[in-house]
Structures are given as C-alpha cells and as structure tokens.
Motif scaffolding. Structure first.
Motif, PDB file in Angstrom:
ATOM      1  N   UNK A 192      26.457  24.439   2.498  1.00  8.24           N
ATOM      2  CA  UNK A 192      27.222  24.418   1.250  1.00  8.24           C
ATOM      3  C   UNK A 192      27.430  25.822   0.680  1.00  8.24           C
ATOM      4  N   UNK A 193      26.819  26.826   1.290  1.00  9.80           N
ATOM      5  CA  UNK A 193      26.978  28.231   0.912  1.00  9.80           C
ATOM      6  C   UNK A 193      26.572  28.515  -0.532  1.00  9.80           C
ATOM      7  N   UNK A 194      25.602  27.761  -1.032  1.00  6.81           N
ATOM      8  CA  UNK A 194      25.081  27.984  -2.376  1.00  6.81           C
ATOM      9  C   UNK A 194      23.575  27.761  -2.355  1.00  6.81           C
ATOM     10  N   UNK A 195      22.850  28.489  -3.201  1.00  6.13           N
ATOM     11  CA  UNK A 195      21.407  28.232  -3.314  1.00  6.13           C
ATOM     12  C   UNK A 195      21.146  26.838  -3.893  1.00  6.13           C
ATOM     13  N   UNK A 196      20.096  26.198  -3.432  1.00  7.49           N
ATOM     14  CA  UNK A 196      19.745  24.884  -3.956  1.00  7.49           C
ATOM     15  C   UNK A 196      18.966  25.039  -5.260  1.00  7.49           C
ATOM     16  N   UNK A 197      19.374  24.338  -6.306  1.00  6.05           N
ATOM     17  CA  UNK A 197      18.707  24.479  -7.610  1.00  6.05           C
ATOM     18  C   UNK A 197      17.409  23.667  -7.678  1.00  6.05           C
ATOM     19  N   UNK A 198      16.390  24.105  -6.959  1.00 10.26           N
ATOM     20  CA  UNK A 198      15.116  23.385  -6.931  1.00 10.26           C
ATOM     21  C   UNK A 198      14.170  23.905  -8.001  1.00 10.26           C
ATOM     22  N   UNK A 199      14.082  25.212  -8.137  1.00 12.13           N
ATOM     23  CA  UNK A 199      13.196  25.818  -9.129  1.00 12.13           C
ATOM     24  C   UNK A 199      13.956  26.094 -10.412  1.00 12.13           C
ATOM     25  N   UNK A 200      13.260  26.005 -11.559  1.00 12.93           N
ATOM     26  CA  UNK A 200      13.944  26.336 -12.812  1.00 12.93           C
ATOM     27  C   UNK A 200      14.254  27.830 -12.890  1.00 12.93           C
ATOM     28  N   UNK A 201      15.410  28.145 -13.433  1.00 12.94           N
ATOM     29  CA  UNK A 201      15.785  29.534 -13.595  1.00 12.94           C
ATOM     30  C   UNK A 201      16.630  30.084 -12.465  1.00 12.94           C
ATOM     31  N   UNK A 202      16.936  29.302 -11.466  1.00 12.57           N
ATOM     32  CA  UNK A 202      17.770  29.788 -10.373  1.00 12.57           C
ATOM     33  C   UNK A 202      17.587  28.947  -9.129  1.00 12.57           C
ATOM     34  N   UNK A 203      18.393  29.232  -8.150  1.00 12.58           N
ATOM     35  CA  UNK A 203      18.337  28.472  -6.924  1.00 12.58           C
ATOM     36  C   UNK A 203      17.555  29.193  -5.837  1.00 12.58           C
ATOM     37  N   UNK A 204      17.233  28.451  -4.806  1.00 14.97           N
ATOM     38  CA  UNK A 204      16.526  28.995  -3.656  1.00 14.97           C
ATOM     39  C   UNK A 204      17.531  29.102  -2.514  1.00 14.97           C
ATOM     40  N   UNK A 205      17.658  30.296  -1.948  1.00 15.39           N
ATOM     41  CA  UNK A 205      18.652  30.527  -0.905  1.00 15.39           C
ATOM     42  C   UNK A 205      18.159  30.024   0.451  1.00 15.39           C
ATOM     43  N   UNK A 206      19.098  29.888   1.367  1.00 19.37           N
ATOM     44  CA  UNK A 206      18.797  29.361   2.690  1.00 19.37           C
ATOM     45  C   UNK A 206      17.817  30.252   3.442  1.00 19.37           C
ATOM     46  N   UNK A 207      17.930  31.557   3.285  1.00 22.34           N
ATOM     47  CA  UNK A 207      17.044  32.476   4.001  1.00 22.34           C
ATOM     48  C   UNK A 207      15.582  32.267   3.616  1.00 22.34           C
ATOM     49  N   UNK A 208      15.338  31.953   2.362  1.00 21.68           N
ATOM     50  CA  UNK A 208      13.972  31.701   1.900  1.00 21.68           C
ATOM     51  C   UNK A 208      13.414  30.447   2.558  1.00 21.68           C
ATOM     52  N   UNK A 209      14.226  29.397   2.626  1.00 17.31           N
ATOM     53  CA  UNK A 209      13.787  28.166   3.282  1.00 17.31           C
ATOM     54  C   UNK A 209      13.484  28.408   4.758  1.00 17.31           C
ATOM     55  N   UNK A 210      14.342  29.154   5.426  1.00 19.89           N
ATOM     56  CA  UNK A 210      14.147  29.381   6.857  1.00 19.89           C
ATOM     57  C   UNK A 210      12.945  30.277   7.124  1.00 19.89           C
ATOM     58  N   UNK A 211      12.691  31.255   6.258  1.00 17.80           N
ATOM     59  CA  UNK A 211      11.479  32.068   6.401  1.00 17.80           C
ATOM     60  C   UNK A 211      10.228  31.235   6.173  1.00 17.80           C
ATOM     61  N   UNK A 212      10.276  30.326   5.210  1.00 12.06           N
ATOM     62  CA  UNK A 212       9.138  29.446   4.965  1.00 12.06           C
ATOM     63  C   UNK A 212       8.923  28.495   6.142  1.00 12.06           C
ATOM     64  N   UNK A 213      10.004  28.055   6.773  1.00 10.34           N
ATOM     65  CA  UNK A 213       9.893  27.218   7.965  1.00 10.34           C
ATOM     66  C   UNK A 213       9.170  27.967   9.075  1.00 10.34           C
ATOM     67  N   UNK A 214       9.527  29.231   9.283  1.00 11.61           N
ATOM     68  CA  UNK A 214       8.849  30.033  10.302  1.00 11.61           C
ATOM     69  C   UNK A 214       7.364  30.157  10.014  1.00 11.61           C
ATOM     70  N   UNK A 215       7.011  30.372   8.753  1.00 12.04           N
ATOM     71  CA  UNK A 215       5.611  30.504   8.372  1.00 12.04           C
ATOM     72  C   UNK A 215       4.847  29.202   8.612  1.00 12.04           C
TER      73      UNK A 215
END
Length: 62
Positions: free
Chosen positions: A25-48
C-alpha cells in the motif's frame, strides 16, 4: 526453549505479513500512536525474530 522458538517463528510470520502489506500500500501502518510503522521496520524485526528462532533451535539440540 522450543516453545520460545515457535513463538519467535509466529511473531516473525505476522511481522512479515504486516511488512508486505505496508510495502504494497506504500504507506506506513498506523499501529503505534503518534505515527505509522514503515515496511522496513517490520522486515528488520522479521529478520531478528528468525535469527532468534534459529539460535533457540540450535540451543535446544544439545
């Protein structure tokens, strides 16, 4: 140890799906208050999580 490895795999799967959705969808997901979480953050967390699952699996082999 085995249960923690399974939990890490499940969390990695969920994070991977959320990262793919965010990238499509090319947009950060609004999961946390105050802003969205981008795809790169999710993928880095997946690697971890996958690294942790592999380490726990190796420790469980002893």
């Amino acid at each position: 140890m085995r249960i923690l490895g399974i939990v890490a795999l499940i969390v990695a799967g969920i994070s991977l799906v959320l990262g793919i959705i965010s990238r499509i969808i090319l947009q950060p997901l609004p999961i946390l208050p105050g802003g969205g979480v981008e795809a790169e953050v999710f993928l880095n967390f997946t690697n971890t999580c996958l690294l942790a699952a592999i380490a726990l699996a190796v420790l469980g082999k002893k």
